[in-house]
Design a protein around this motif. Structure first.
Motif, PDB file in Angstrom:
ATOM      1  N   PHE A  83       0.855  -1.186   0.000  1.00 23.61           N
ATOM      2  CA  PHE A  83       0.000   0.000   0.000  1.00 23.61           C
ATOM      3  C   PHE A  83       0.892   1.238   0.000  1.00 23.61           C
ATOM      4  CE2 PHE A  83      -3.491   2.625   1.746  1.00 23.61           C
ATOM      5  CZ  PHE A  83      -4.499   2.190   0.912  1.00 23.61           C
ATOM      6  N   PRO A  84       0.575   2.265  -0.769  1.00 23.77           N
ATOM      7  CA  PRO A  84       1.443   3.451  -0.839  1.00 23.77           C
ATOM      8  C   PRO A  84       1.666   4.101   0.529  1.00 23.77           C
ATOM      9  CG  PRO A  84      -0.246   3.540  -2.524  1.00 23.77           C
ATOM     10  CD  PRO A  84      -0.593   2.386  -1.642  1.00 23.77           C
ATOM     11  N   SER A  85       2.905   4.359   0.837  1.00 22.85           N
ATOM     12  CA  SER A  85       3.246   4.926   2.146  1.00 22.85           C
ATOM     13  C   SER A  85       2.720   6.349   2.299  1.00 22.85           C
ATOM     14  CB  SER A  85       4.753   4.894   2.348  1.00 22.85           C
ATOM     15  OG  SER A  85       5.407   5.591   1.315  1.00 22.85           O
ATOM     16  N   ALA A  86       2.554   7.067   1.201  1.00 22.82           N
ATOM     17  CA  ALA A  86       2.016   8.429   1.284  1.00 22.82           C
ATOM     18  C   ALA A  86       0.578   8.420   1.802  1.00 22.82           C
ATOM     19  CB  ALA A  86       2.081   9.106  -0.082  1.00 22.82           C
ATOM     20  N   ILE A  87      -0.163   7.363   1.488  1.00 20.08           N
ATOM     21  CA  ILE A  87      -1.533   7.242   1.986  1.00 20.08           C
ATOM     22  C   ILE A  87      -1.518   7.082   3.503  1.00 20.08           C
ATOM     23  CG2 ILE A  87      -3.655   5.864   1.903  1.00 20.08           C
ATOM     24  CD1 ILE A  87      -3.117   7.380  -0.685  1.00 20.08           C
ATOM     25  N   PHE A  88      -0.592   6.279   4.016  1.00 18.40           N
ATOM     26  CA  PHE A  88      -0.470   6.145   5.470  1.00 18.40           C
ATOM     27  C   PHE A  88      -0.135   7.490   6.100  1.00 18.40           C
ATOM     28  CE2 PHE A  88       0.599   1.566   4.569  1.00 18.40           C
ATOM     29  CZ  PHE A  88      -0.537   1.051   5.157  1.00 18.40           C
ATOM     30  N   GLY A  89       0.750   8.228   5.467  1.00 18.08           N
ATOM     31  CA  GLY A  89       1.110   9.550   5.972  1.00 18.08           C
ATOM     32  C   GLY A  89      -0.091  10.484   6.006  1.00 18.08           C
TER      33      GLY A  89
END
Length: 116
Positions: free
Chosen positions: A29-35
Motif C-alpha cells: 500500500f502506498p506509504s504516502a496514503i499512510f502519511g
C-alpha cells in the motif's frame, strides 16, 4: 518564517511515519496514503490544529492539478486502445460498481442485524 518551517516539519513527519510503517510491515500500500491518514487523524483529534499546517499545505493544494498531467498524457497516448475496448471497459466498470454496492449492502445489513 517559523510557521512555514513548523508546517513543513509536521507534514514531512507524517509522510516519514507513513513510509516507516510501510517499510516496517513490508506493505505494498502506498506509504504516502499512510502519511495522509496519520495527518488526518492528528487533525481530527485536535493534536494538530488546521492553521498550523496551512502555510505549507495551501501552496501544495494550489499546484495539485499539475500532478494529474502525467496521467492525462498517458490516457491520451493510449486513446486508441481505450476506444477499441470501450465496451469491455464500460461493462467491467459498471459490473464492479454493482458488485461492490451489493457486497457493501449485504455486509451492512448483516452488521446492522447483529447490533439491533
Amino acid at each position: 518564517m517559523l510557521k512555514y518551517f513548523i508546517s513543513a516539519i509536521i507534514i514531512l513527519a507524517c509522510l516519514f511515519s507513513g513510509k516507516l510503517i510501510s517499510y516496517t510491515f513490508n506493505l505494498v500500500f502506498p506509504s504516502a496514503i499512510f502519511g495522509m491518514l496519520i495527518l488526518f487523524t492528528l487533525l481530527m483529534t485536535g493534536v494538530v490544529k488546521h492553521h498550523t499546517v496551512l502555510p505549507c499545505s495551501a501552496p501544495l493544494l494550489k499546484s495539485m492539478p499539475l500532478l494529474f498531467i502525467p496521467t492525462l498524457v498517458g490516457i491520451i497516448e493510449h486513446l486508441g486502445l481505450l476506444k477499441d475496448n470501450l465496451i469491455t471497459i464500460s461493462i467491467s466498470v459498471i459490473a464492479s460498481c454493482i458488485i461492490t454496492l451489493a457486497v457493501v449492502g449485504l455486509i451492512f445489513q448483516k452488521l446492522n442485524k447483529s447490533t439491533s
